[in-house]
Write an enzyme that holds these catalytic residues in place. Structure first.
Site: not given
Length: 403
Positions: A154, A156, A276
């Site tokens: 998260s 920016g 992932r």
């Protein structure tokens, strides 16, 4: 006989779990990192390598082959997943498709591929400058989410509710304060409103679906995750089908995937697909909730062994993140042992030490610790978490102000 080695490229907070499970499976964990000092307290060994240079990694892995049996190569870090895929192909080892990983890690390309596959996503545009951001926000309609096209945690990412917030955040992103991982491109997208869910998959199988709660807008700082989510059979099936459609649309399906979506007026809308394992505490939540150790199963996949994804139990597991409400210097943080002693608490962990400067960024870096708990019911788990968190205390002295 050469020792079987599991090579890991860089790492995250789950690296310790990977190293421990590798040793339990009879493997010698070796971490290749640009800064091996980060892994001094982990099992195995760490070797300094320029992990941004694939040829340097190939050279180092080739050197390891002289003294080790290279059982597999992996990484818990999203930024290294494409590199892992390239190394696995070079050494003819099981691994992900690097091209699919690279496309997935570019949020704009990801959005395009999902939309082409018929997967519901928010309306989106990509901009290279402030003029483009302003124009696309007007086309989509405020409020909008504004974020880098490439990034993690998260960082920016901000909800812009009016033109002033839009201009402020655009200036922040393009004004030199944000650290870009690629060429500056800004994704402007519709704010999909509704409860948010996380979906964990391994291969083409949905392992579990949980809820995600964040702090107050305009930022998206983690506050609490819970597995499993309280869903009807129909809701579960719809979320699972959308999630599997993501894998097909993005060419994924080897290994773990972490998917985030929101349930909106039109049903499940995909926010993000991460190639992932879910970050932070997600593998531990899955283990506590279902009795499935995703780290162990991922390692087994990497070294070519058969997986066992059978659920052995069903509990409600949850993590509560500790987030300060102001900037300053952390004077003290106490209550770790008392919170850990609460029945049902699985882990209490502080990420920072006293005298650490706290400067909130509006992303994952704002979290200074977490508490994990599990029990047979959602209400009981929530009560355990609250009881434990109430025993933790910290104080922060504000930074001096300039006159």
């Amino acid at each position: 006989m050469a020792r079987r080695a599991l090579v890991m490229i860089e790492g995250t907070r789950t690296s310790r779990h990977y190293a421990q499970e590798a040793e339990r499976l009879g493997l010698h964990p070796i971490i290749l990192s640009a800064d091996p000092s980060w892994f001094d307290d982990l099992a195995g060994e760490a070797i300094r390598v320029d992990t941004g240079n694939v040829n340097a990694l190939i050279h180092q892995c080739s050197r390891l082959l002289a003294t080790h049996d290279l059982a597999g190569i992996t990484s818990p870090s999203e930024t290294a997943c494409a590199t892992v895929g390239k190394l696995c192909r070079h050494f003819d080892l099981p691994g992900p498709n690097p091209a699919s990983i690279e496309r997935c890690c570019d949020k704009f390309t990801q959005r395009q591929l999902l939309a082409e596959a018929g997967v519901p996503v928010p309306a989106y545009r990509v901009a290279a400058n402030a003029t483009g951001v302003e124009r696309f926000a007007a086309e989509i309609g405020l409020p909008v989410i504004v974020k880098p096209a490439v990034g993690i945690g998260s960082s920016g990412v901000r909800l812009c509710r009016d033109v002033d917030e839009l201009a402020e955040h655009t200036t922040y992103l393009l004004g030199g304060k944000h650290k870009w991982q690629s060429s500056p491109r800004i994704l402007v997208e519709e704010f999909a409103q509704g409860p948010q869910y996380l979906v964990e998959t391994m291969g083409h199988e949905v392992i579990g679906i949980g809820t995600m709660d964040f702090g107050p807008p305009p930022h998206f700082v983690y506050r609490e995750w819970t597995l499993p989510a309280p869903l009807t059979d129909d809701e579960y099936e719809r979320i699972a089908e959308v999630s599997l459609s993501c894998l097909r649309g993005l060419g994924l399906g080897w290994g773990p995937t972490d998917i985030e979506l929101r349930w909106t007026k039109r049903g499940p809308v995909v926010i993000e697909v991460n190639p992932r394992l879910g970050g932070w505490a997600v593998p531990q939540l899955v283990r506590l909730a279902y009795g499935i150790d995703l780290v162990t199963e991922h390692i087994r996949l990497v070294i070519g062994e058969e997986l066992d994804m059978r659920r052995r139990q069903l509990q409600t597991a949850a993590v509560r993140f500790l987030v300060p409400e102001r900037d300053g210097t952390l004077d003290c943080i106490t209550g770790e042992s008392q919170a850990a002693a609460v029945s049902g608490v699985a882990e209490v962990k502080f990420y920072v030490d006293p005298k650490t400067p706290i400067g909130r960024k509006g992303d994952y870096r704002d979290c200074i610790g977490h508490v994990i708990a599990a029990s047979p019911s959602r209400a009981h788990t929530e009560a355990i978490l609250q009881r434990a968190v109430d025993l933790i205390d910290w104080s922060i002295t504000p930074f001096p102000t300039l006159c």
